[in-house]
Design a protein around this motif. Structure first.
Motif, PDB file in Angstrom:
ATOM      1  N   VAL A 120       0.878  -1.173   0.000  1.00 42.88           N
ATOM      2  CA  VAL A 120       0.000   0.000   0.000  1.00 42.88           C
ATOM      3  C   VAL A 120       0.911   1.218   0.000  1.00 42.88           C
ATOM      4  O   VAL A 120       1.695   1.412   0.935  1.00 42.88           O
ATOM      5  CB  VAL A 120      -0.935   0.015   1.226  1.00 42.88           C
ATOM      6  N   ALA A 121       0.825   2.029  -1.051  1.00 40.51           N
ATOM      7  CA  ALA A 121       1.768   3.139  -1.227  1.00 40.51           C
ATOM      8  C   ALA A 121       1.365   4.394  -0.461  1.00 40.51           C
ATOM      9  O   ALA A 121       1.796   5.499  -0.817  1.00 40.51           O
ATOM     10  CB  ALA A 121       1.911   3.449  -2.714  1.00 40.51           C
ATOM     11  N   TYR A 122       0.554   4.232   0.569  1.00 42.37           N
ATOM     12  CA  TYR A 122       0.068   5.363   1.354  1.00 42.37           C
ATOM     13  C   TYR A 122       0.099   4.987   2.829  1.00 42.37           C
ATOM     14  O   TYR A 122       0.192   3.807   3.183  1.00 42.37           O
ATOM     15  CB  TYR A 122      -1.353   5.733   0.914  1.00 42.37           C
ATOM     16  N   PRO A 123      -0.004   5.980   3.733  1.00 38.56           N
ATOM     17  CA  PRO A 123       0.135   5.695   5.162  1.00 38.56           C
ATOM     18  C   PRO A 123      -0.995   4.837   5.721  1.00 38.56           C
ATOM     19  O   PRO A 123      -2.091   4.764   5.160  1.00 38.56           O
ATOM     20  CB  PRO A 123       0.126   7.094   5.806  1.00 38.56           C
ATOM     21  N   ALA A 124      -0.706   4.205   6.840  1.00 37.54           N
ATOM     22  CA  ALA A 124      -1.726   3.465   7.569  1.00 37.54           C
ATOM     23  C   ALA A 124      -2.812   4.428   8.029  1.00 37.54           C
ATOM     24  O   ALA A 124      -2.539   5.575   8.377  1.00 37.54           O
ATOM     25  CB  ALA A 124      -1.098   2.762   8.761  1.00 37.54           C
ATOM     26  N   GLY A 125      -4.047   3.955   8.014  1.00 40.30           N
ATOM     27  CA  GLY A 125      -5.166   4.763   8.492  1.00 40.30           C
ATOM     28  C   GLY A 125      -5.950   5.466   7.417  1.00 40.30           C
ATOM     29  O   GLY A 125      -7.056   5.944   7.674  1.00 40.30           O
ATOM     30  N   GLY A 126      -5.421   5.546   6.199  1.00 36.05           N
ATOM     31  CA  GLY A 126      -6.142   6.188   5.105  1.00 36.05           C
ATOM     32  C   GLY A 126      -7.057   5.226   4.372  1.00 36.05           C
ATOM     33  O   GLY A 126      -7.173   4.045   4.727  1.00 36.05           O
ATOM     34  N   GLY A 127      -7.723   5.733   3.329  1.00 29.37           N
ATOM     35  CA  GLY A 127      -8.669   4.915   2.589  1.00 29.37           C
ATOM     36  C   GLY A 127      -8.031   3.724   1.911  1.00 29.37           C
ATOM     37  O   GLY A 127      -8.597   2.613   1.913  1.00 29.37           O
ATOM     38  N   SER A 128      -6.849   3.904   1.329  1.00 24.59           N
ATOM     39  CA  SER A 128      -6.156   2.802   0.653  1.00 24.59           C
ATOM     40  C   SER A 128      -5.795   1.708   1.649  1.00 24.59           C
ATOM     41  O   SER A 128      -5.961   0.510   1.371  1.00 24.59           O
ATOM     42  CB  SER A 128      -4.886   3.312  -0.034  1.00 24.59           C
ATOM     43  N   ASP A 129      -5.296   2.122   2.797  1.00 23.89           N
ATOM     44  CA  ASP A 129      -4.931   1.174   3.848  1.00 23.89           C
ATOM     45  C   ASP A 129      -6.162   0.445   4.373  1.00 23.89           C
ATOM     46  O   ASP A 129      -6.141  -0.780   4.596  1.00 23.89           O
ATOM     47  CB  ASP A 129      -4.235   1.934   4.978  1.00 23.89           C
ATOM     48  N   PHE A 130      -7.245   1.178   4.560  1.00 23.25           N
ATOM     49  CA  PHE A 130      -8.485   0.577   5.050  1.00 23.25           C
ATOM     50  C   PHE A 130      -8.973  -0.510   4.098  1.00 23.25           C
ATOM     51  O   PHE A 130      -9.346  -1.605   4.522  1.00 23.25           O
ATOM     52  CB  PHE A 130      -9.559   1.661   5.210  1.00 23.25           C
ATOM     53  N   LEU A 131      -8.969  -0.210   2.819  1.00 28.78           N
ATOM     54  CA  LEU A 131      -9.418  -1.182   1.821  1.00 28.78           C
ATOM     55  C   LEU A 131      -8.599  -2.458   1.905  1.00 28.78           C
ATOM     56  O   LEU A 131      -9.155  -3.566   1.961  1.00 28.78           O
ATOM     57  CB  LEU A 131      -9.309  -0.572   0.424  1.00 28.78           C
ATOM     58  N   ALA A 132      -7.280  -2.321   1.911  1.00 28.23           N
ATOM     59  CA  ALA A 132      -6.413  -3.495   1.938  1.00 28.23           C
ATOM     60  C   ALA A 132      -6.615  -4.307   3.214  1.00 28.23           C
ATOM     61  O   ALA A 132      -6.691  -5.543   3.173  1.00 28.23           O
ATOM     62  CB  ALA A 132      -4.959  -3.068   1.804  1.00 28.23           C
ATOM     63  N   ARG A 133      -6.731  -3.625   4.340  1.00 22.53           N
ATOM     64  CA  ARG A 133      -6.852  -4.342   5.613  1.00 22.53           C
ATOM     65  C   ARG A 133      -8.219  -5.001   5.786  1.00 22.53           C
ATOM     66  O   ARG A 133      -8.337  -5.993   6.517  1.00 22.53           O
ATOM     67  CB  ARG A 133      -6.551  -3.393   6.777  1.00 22.53           C
ATOM     68  N   GLN A 134      -9.237  -4.469   5.148  1.00 24.02           N
ATOM     69  CA  GLN A 134     -10.549  -5.116   5.206  1.00 24.02           C
ATOM     70  C   GLN A 134     -10.599  -6.351   4.311  1.00 24.02           C
ATOM     71  O   GLN A 134     -11.258  -7.337   4.631  1.00 24.02           O
ATOM     72  CB  GLN A 134     -11.647  -4.129   4.789  1.00 24.02           C
ATOM     73  N   MET A 135      -9.881  -6.289   3.187  1.00 27.23           N
ATOM     74  CA  MET A 135      -9.918  -7.397   2.237  1.00 27.23           C
ATOM     75  C   MET A 135      -8.928  -8.509   2.540  1.00 27.23           C
ATOM     76  O   MET A 135      -9.182  -9.677   2.247  1.00 27.23           O
ATOM     77  CB  MET A 135      -9.651  -6.876   0.818  1.00 27.23           C
ATOM     78  N   ALA A 136      -7.770  -8.146   3.110  1.00 27.81           N
ATOM     79  CA  ALA A 136      -6.670  -9.105   3.261  1.00 27.81           C
ATOM     80  C   ALA A 136      -7.051 -10.379   4.031  1.00 27.81           C
ATOM     81  O   ALA A 136      -6.722 -11.477   3.582  1.00 27.81           O
ATOM     82  CB  ALA A 136      -5.476  -8.421   3.909  1.00 27.81           C
ATOM     83  N   PRO A 137      -7.745 -10.289   5.179  1.00 29.05           N
ATOM     84  CA  PRO A 137      -8.068 -11.529   5.893  1.00 29.05           C
ATOM     85  C   PRO A 137      -8.938 -12.481   5.069  1.00 29.05           C
ATOM     86  O   PRO A 137      -8.701 -13.696   5.055  1.00 29.05           O
ATOM     87  CB  PRO A 137      -8.813 -11.033   7.145  1.00 29.05           C
ATOM     88  N   GLN A 138      -9.940 -11.942   4.371  1.00 28.88           N
ATOM     89  CA  GLN A 138     -10.821 -12.783   3.575  1.00 28.88           C
ATOM     90  C   GLN A 138     -10.076 -13.362   2.366  1.00 28.88           C
ATOM     91  O   GLN A 138     -10.208 -14.544   2.050  1.00 28.88           O
ATOM     92  CB  GLN A 138     -12.030 -11.981   3.102  1.00 28.88           C
ATOM     93  N   LEU A 139      -9.290 -12.531   1.686  1.00 27.83           N
ATOM     94  CA  LEU A 139      -8.533 -13.006   0.533  1.00 27.83           C
ATOM     95  C   LEU A 139      -7.520 -14.059   0.963  1.00 27.83           C
ATOM     96  O   LEU A 139      -7.343 -15.084   0.284  1.00 27.83           O
ATOM     97  CB  LEU A 139      -7.827 -11.830  -0.149  1.00 27.83           C
ATOM     98  N   GLY A 140      -6.854 -13.820   2.095  1.00 28.58           N
ATOM     99  CA  GLY A 140      -5.893 -14.794   2.600  1.00 28.58           C
ATOM    100  C   GLY A 140      -6.557 -16.117   2.973  1.00 28.58           C
ATOM    101  O   GLY A 140      -6.018 -17.199   2.708  1.00 28.58           O
ATOM    102  N   LYS A 141      -7.732 -16.030   3.559  1.00 28.02           N
ATOM    103  CA  LYS A 141      -8.476 -17.240   3.910  1.00 28.02           C
ATOM    104  C   LYS A 141      -8.796 -18.061   2.665  1.00 28.02           C
ATOM    105  O   LYS A 141      -8.669 -19.289   2.661  1.00 28.02           O
ATOM    106  CB  LYS A 141      -9.762 -16.849   4.642  1.00 28.02           C
ATOM    107  N   GLN A 142      -9.206 -17.392   1.615  1.00 25.32           N
ATOM    108  CA  GLN A 142      -9.550 -18.083   0.367  1.00 25.32           C
ATOM    109  C   GLN A 142      -8.320 -18.726  -0.274  1.00 25.32           C
ATOM    110  O   GLN A 142      -8.409 -19.807  -0.854  1.00 25.32           O
ATOM    111  CB  GLN A 142     -10.193 -17.097  -0.613  1.00 25.32           C
ATOM    112  N   LEU A 143      -7.169 -18.038  -0.166  1.00 27.75           N
ATOM    113  CA  LEU A 143      -5.947 -18.546  -0.779  1.00 27.75           C
ATOM    114  C   LEU A 143      -5.185 -19.514   0.126  1.00 27.75           C
ATOM    115  O   LEU A 143      -4.257 -20.184  -0.321  1.00 27.75           O
ATOM    116  CB  LEU A 143      -5.026 -17.377  -1.147  1.00 27.75           C
ATOM    117  N   GLY A 144      -5.564 -19.553   1.396  1.00 26.48           N
ATOM    118  CA  GLY A 144      -4.894 -20.455   2.325  1.00 26.48           C
ATOM    119  C   GLY A 144      -3.542 -19.948   2.795  1.00 26.48           C
ATOM    120  O   GLY A 144      -2.696 -20.736   3.216  1.00 26.48           O
ATOM    121  N   GLN A 145      -3.334 -18.622   2.726  1.00 23.57           N
ATOM    122  CA  GLN A 145      -2.075 -18.033   3.172  1.00 23.57           C
ATOM    123  C   GLN A 145      -2.336 -16.682   3.838  1.00 23.57           C
ATOM    124  O   GLN A 145      -3.338 -16.031   3.568  1.00 23.57           O
ATOM    125  CB  GLN A 145      -1.126 -17.828   1.997  1.00 23.57           C
ATOM    126  N   THR A 146      -1.400 -16.270   4.680  1.00 23.81           N
ATOM    127  CA  THR A 146      -1.479 -14.952   5.298  1.00 23.81           C
ATOM    128  C   THR A 146      -1.121 -13.886   4.273  1.00 23.81           C
ATOM    129  O   THR A 146      -0.205 -14.065   3.470  1.00 23.81           O
ATOM    130  CB  THR A 146      -0.501 -14.856   6.482  1.00 23.81           C
TER     131      THR A 146
END
Length: 327
Positions: free
Chosen positions: A40-66
């Motif tokens: 994420v090319a922007y600081p933690a706490g912004g919209g870009s960071d929020f999007l990635a952090r909301q999606m990452a757990p679900q995407l990781g679960k589907q792929l079987g990796q962190t």
């Protein structure tokens, strides 16, 4: 009749079989077999960071990796985007790409350390609707009043943005072009600082995205006058579009897609596209993103590539016309 293998032939056959098995392991290894890094090319706490952090757990679960979020902010997204573009194309680096990094920067800067084509599109993810907003004591009660004021008083008013070359900056430049007005640009280092000065009355207006400003609008700290989307947005149903106010066919949003380093195997890109679309439309994830003011709009790689090409032609022409530069 088959002749029995002597010891020498047996050893050669065993060695060849081992080499073949090793080769199959290298080329046929199941992906992913280790954690994936999401830049994420922007600081933690912004919209870009929020999007990635909301999606990452679900995407990781589907792929079987962190999936590990790697924030690399700075230089209008250049630092993080360059890092991702130069990473091995092995499927273990993914990156959020937006208007700034993949469209505006190549026109706003004389030289970039990366070429936007160094990244391959996986798929479109979300739009961040943009809003023309004013401080509570700015003296504007409606969008038409503001538009009339900036037309009649060139140079009298100023507007804040999260930075030079941001979607917010370019959106206001387009509005200035379409209205024949001149409003002084006051760039800040991020949305929070810009919004702070608009709320306090140091600067009368700004363009803010829903992710950064929706909460302040809901609590009355900012007043939304118009949205820059083609249609009214669900999170602010009473706020008119600029199109409704007579500025026809006006549509600008900040947006984000998912990208990988160019050369990533096609089968990995295809799998990422499928899993990204599934993750972002999972009811819990989609609901959290929409509550944050984002518009979920998953797409595939080819569609995202065409969209980036169209955006590049449009915005580069505007940047040249208005002689804009980040240097």
């Amino acid at each position: 009749m088959t002749r029995p293998l002597n010891r020498r032939h047996f050893n050669l056959a065993l060695t060849a079989g081992a080499l073949a098995a090793a080769g199959a392991g290298v080329h046929g290894e199941t992906w992913p077999s280790k954690p994936i890094r999401w830049v994420v090319a922007y600081p933690a706490g912004g919209g870009s960071d929020f999007l990635a952090r909301q999606m990452a757990p679900q995407l990781g679960k589907q792929l079987g990796q962190t999936i590990i979020i790697d924030n690399r902010p700075g230089a209008a997204g250049i630092i993080g985007t360059d890092n991702a573009a130069k990473s091995p194309p092995d499927g273990y680096t993914i990156v959020s790409g937006d208007n700034g990094a993949l469209v505006f920067n190549s026109a706003m800067y004389k030289k970039l350390p990366y070429d936007p084509k160094d990244l391959a599109p996986v798929g479109f993810m979300v739009r961040f609707p943009l809003i023309v907003a004013v401080g509570p004591n700015a003296g504007f009660t409606g969008a038409q009043q503001l538009l009339d004021a900036i037309r009649k008083n060139p140079g009298k008013y100023s507007y804040a943005s999260p930075g030079v070359g941001s979607p917010h900056h370019l959106a206001m430049e387009l509005l200035k072009q379409r209205t024949g007005s001149f409003v002084v640009h006051v760039p800040y280092r991020g949305t929070a600082l810009a919004m702070q000065d608009v709320i306090s009355g140091q600067v009368p207006m700004m363009v803010v995205d829903t992710a950064g400003g929706l909460q302040q609008i809901r609590t009355g700290k900012l007043k939304a006058l118009a949205v820059m989307s083609k249609k009214r947005i669900a999170s602010l149903p009473d706020v008119p579009t600029l199109d409704e106010l007579g500025i026809k066919d006006f549509e600008v949003t900040a947006w984000q897609g998912l990208f990988v380093p160019h050369g990533t195997p096609a089968e990995i890109v295809t799998r990422l596209t499928q899993e990204m679309q599934k993750a972002i439309t999972t009811p819990e994830v989609k609901a959290r993103l929409e509550d944050f003011g984002l518009e979920v709009a998953p797409g595939d790689g080819p569609a995202l590539a065409r969209f980036v090409e169209q955006e590049t032609k449009f915005w580069h022409a505007l940047i040249r016309e208005r002689k804009l530069s980040a240097e």
